[in-house]
Design an enzyme around this catalytic site. Structure first.
Site, PDB file in Angstrom:
ATOM      1  N   MET A  31       0.851  -1.198   0.000  1.00 13.26           N
ATOM      2  CA  MET A  31       0.000   0.000   0.000  1.00 13.26           C
ATOM      3  C   MET A  31       0.889   1.250   0.000  1.00 13.26           C
ATOM      4  O   MET A  31       0.465   2.324   0.423  1.00 13.26           O
ATOM      5  CB  MET A  31      -0.941  -0.013   1.201  1.00 13.26           C
ATOM      6  CG  MET A  31      -1.893  -1.210   1.166  1.00 13.26           C
ATOM      7  SD  MET A  31      -3.445  -0.956   2.035  1.00 13.26           S
ATOM      8  CE  MET A  31      -2.855  -0.760   3.703  1.00 13.26           C
ATOM      9  N   ALA A  33       4.112   3.870   0.960  1.00 10.54           N
ATOM     10  CA  ALA A  33       4.862   4.323   2.135  1.00 10.54           C
ATOM     11  C   ALA A  33       5.942   3.272   2.441  1.00 10.54           C
ATOM     12  O   ALA A  33       6.034   2.749   3.561  1.00 10.54           O
ATOM     13  CB  ALA A  33       3.947   4.581   3.338  1.00 10.54           C
ATOM     14  N   GLY A  37      11.322  -2.768   5.476  1.00  7.56           N
ATOM     15  CA  GLY A  37      10.610  -4.055   5.494  1.00  7.56           C
ATOM     16  C   GLY A  37      10.176  -4.417   4.080  1.00  7.56           C
ATOM     17  O   GLY A  37      10.411  -5.540   3.604  1.00  7.56           O
ATOM     18  N   HIS A  38       9.555  -3.455   3.394  1.00 11.32           N
ATOM     19  CA  HIS A  38       9.162  -3.700   1.998  1.00 11.32           C
ATOM     20  C   HIS A  38      10.404  -3.997   1.151  1.00 11.32           C
ATOM     21  O   HIS A  38      10.393  -4.885   0.302  1.00 11.32           O
ATOM     22  CB  HIS A  38       8.466  -2.467   1.405  1.00 11.32           C
ATOM     23  CG  HIS A  38       7.145  -2.132   2.037  1.00 11.32           C
ATOM     24  ND1 HIS A  38       6.948  -0.989   2.790  1.00 11.32           N
ATOM     25  CD2 HIS A  38       5.961  -2.770   2.014  1.00 11.32           C
ATOM     26  CE1 HIS A  38       5.698  -0.950   3.199  1.00 11.32           C
ATOM     27  NE2 HIS A  38       5.070  -2.014   2.752  1.00 11.32           N
ATOM     28  N   SER A 186       6.828  -0.348  10.019  1.00 16.32           N
ATOM     29  CA  SER A 186       5.449  -0.282   9.532  1.00 16.32           C
ATOM     30  C   SER A 186       5.253   1.085   8.907  1.00 16.32           C
ATOM     31  O   SER A 186       5.817   2.079   9.391  1.00 16.32           O
ATOM     32  CB  SER A 186       4.490  -0.456  10.722  1.00 16.32           C
ATOM     33  OG  SER A 186       3.219   0.041  10.404  1.00 16.32           O
ATOM     34  N   ARG A 188       2.783   2.858   9.140  1.00 11.47           N
ATOM     35  CA  ARG A 188       2.105   3.712  10.129  1.00 11.47           C
ATOM     36  C   ARG A 188       3.066   4.343  11.137  1.00 11.47           C
ATOM     37  O   ARG A 188       2.702   5.302  11.801  1.00 11.47           O
ATOM     38  CB  ARG A 188       1.025   2.931  10.868  1.00 11.47           C
ATOM     39  CG  ARG A 188      -0.208   2.643  10.025  1.00 11.47           C
ATOM     40  CD  ARG A 188      -1.322   2.041  10.870  1.00 11.47           C
ATOM     41  NE  ARG A 188      -2.538   1.863  10.110  1.00 11.47           N
ATOM     42  CZ  ARG A 188      -2.820   0.812   9.338  1.00 11.47           C
ATOM     43  NH1 ARG A 188      -1.938  -0.156   9.232  1.00 11.47           N
ATOM     44  NH2 ARG A 188      -3.957   0.732   8.676  1.00 11.47           N
TER      45      ARG A 188
HETATM   46  O1  PAF Z   1      -0.012  -5.720   3.774  1.00 11.76           O
HETATM   47  C1  PAF Z   1      -0.449  -4.836   3.023  1.00 11.76           C
HETATM   48  O2  PAF Z   1       0.213  -3.845   2.738  1.00 11.76           O
HETATM   49  C2  PAF Z   1      -1.849  -4.967   2.461  1.00 11.76           C
HETATM   50  O3  PAF Z   1      -2.698  -5.555   3.366  1.00 11.76           O
HETATM   51  C3  PAF Z   1      -1.895  -5.705   1.100  1.00 11.76           C
HETATM   52  C4  PAF Z   1      -1.429  -7.144   1.229  1.00 11.76           C
HETATM   53  C5  PAF Z   1      -1.008  -4.974   0.095  1.00 11.76           C
HETATM   54  C6  PAF Z   1      -3.321  -5.719   0.567  1.00 11.76           C
HETATM   55  O4  PAF Z   1      -3.817  -4.428   0.373  1.00 11.76           O
END
Ligand code: PAF
Length: 254
Positions: A31, A33, A37-38, A186, A188
């Site tokens: 999503m 941001a 981690g990503h 996160s 957030r």
């Molecule tokens: O983990 C997330 O960022 C969301 O829940 C996902 C898997 C992209 C689904 O919108």
């Protein structure tokens, strides 16, 4: 160069092209941001596949709280820079109407585990998650998809969905990435004030302590957290807390 794809029709042409024939496709749904981690999911995806696709879509159907959706951090420019630096091949970046042409009349519903933990406090959340992930999988058609263990319940529900619907996609779980002070990364976290950020550190610290779930809940409440749950399930301790306006989740193996 990372190619930005906004339309499903545009992606379908690429996905069905000779260029992608016989290539393995790895997918990291997000999503936005984006944080380290990503980046760790993307790194693994790049390593294990010929072609990597990342999606950025702030999925409204998984937000049970309109304020949470409104305040969710959106940092597209930085996100895109990171994807370019990492050499991600494609960014799928659709608008709401592209994903929800059915106006969310069709949903994926899980009736058991999705009602526990976060599901008990966020009605409709996992329906939104599973539905959007199913849609994204059907669009991207990846061989492998990467999910972080911070959202452990989400990960297990997605694994279950793939099994239940005979989907030929390997779900790859990736370990939680933490800041030096132990707080799980996160999107957030960006919304925490400096003061809240300092207090937030107590959450992972207490979660991994030898104390009981009840003791941890009490201590967190004394420190000013609003606790949704601290629960031990099958050798793992799960927690969700609010600090100020920000909701944080985490889990540790017991
Ligand atoms: O983990 C997330 O960022 C969301 O829940 C996902 C898997 C992209 C689904 O919108």
């Amino acid at each position: 160069m990372t190619k930005v794809i906004k339309n499903i029709s545009e992606w379908k042409v690429i996905r069905n092209s000779e260029d992608l024939k016989n290539k393995t496709i790895g997918f990291v749904p997000t999503m936005g941001a984006l944080h380290k981690g990503h980046a760790s999911l993307i790194e693994r995806c790049l390593k294990e596949n010929d072609i990597s696709v990342v999606s950025i879509f702030v999925n409204p159907t998984q937000f049970n709280d309109p304020d949470d959706l409104r305040n969710y951090p959106r940092t597209f420019e930085n996100d895109f820079k990171l994807l370019e630096t990492m050499n991600v091949d494609y960014l799928f970046y659709p608008e709401y109407g592209e994903i929800y042409s059915d106006n969310y009349r069709y949903k994926i519903v899980e009736t058991d585990f999705s009602k526990k933990l976060c599901g008990a406090f966020r009605p409709g959340h996992f329906e939104g998650v599973l539905t959007v992930v199913m849609k994204l999988f059907n669009i991207v058609r990846p061989h492998k998809a990467y999910f972080g263990e911070k959202d452990y319940q989400q990960l297990k529900l997605i694994e279950g969905m793939c099994k239940a619907f005979f989907m030929d996609i390997e779900i790859v779980p990736c370990p939680i990435v933490r800041d030096e002070d132990g707080l799980a990364l996160s999107s957030r976290n960006l919304l925490l004030t400096d003061e809240e950020r300092k207090i937030a550190v107590n959450f992972p610290e207490l979660l991994k302590s030898k104390k009981s779930a009840n003791q941890i809940k009490e201590e967190l409440e004394k420190l000013g957290f609003k606790v949704d749950y601290i629960e031990d399930i099958e050798g793992r301790r799960f927690g969700a807390v609010h600090i100020g306006k920000v909701r944080l989740i985490d889990n540790v193996e017991l």
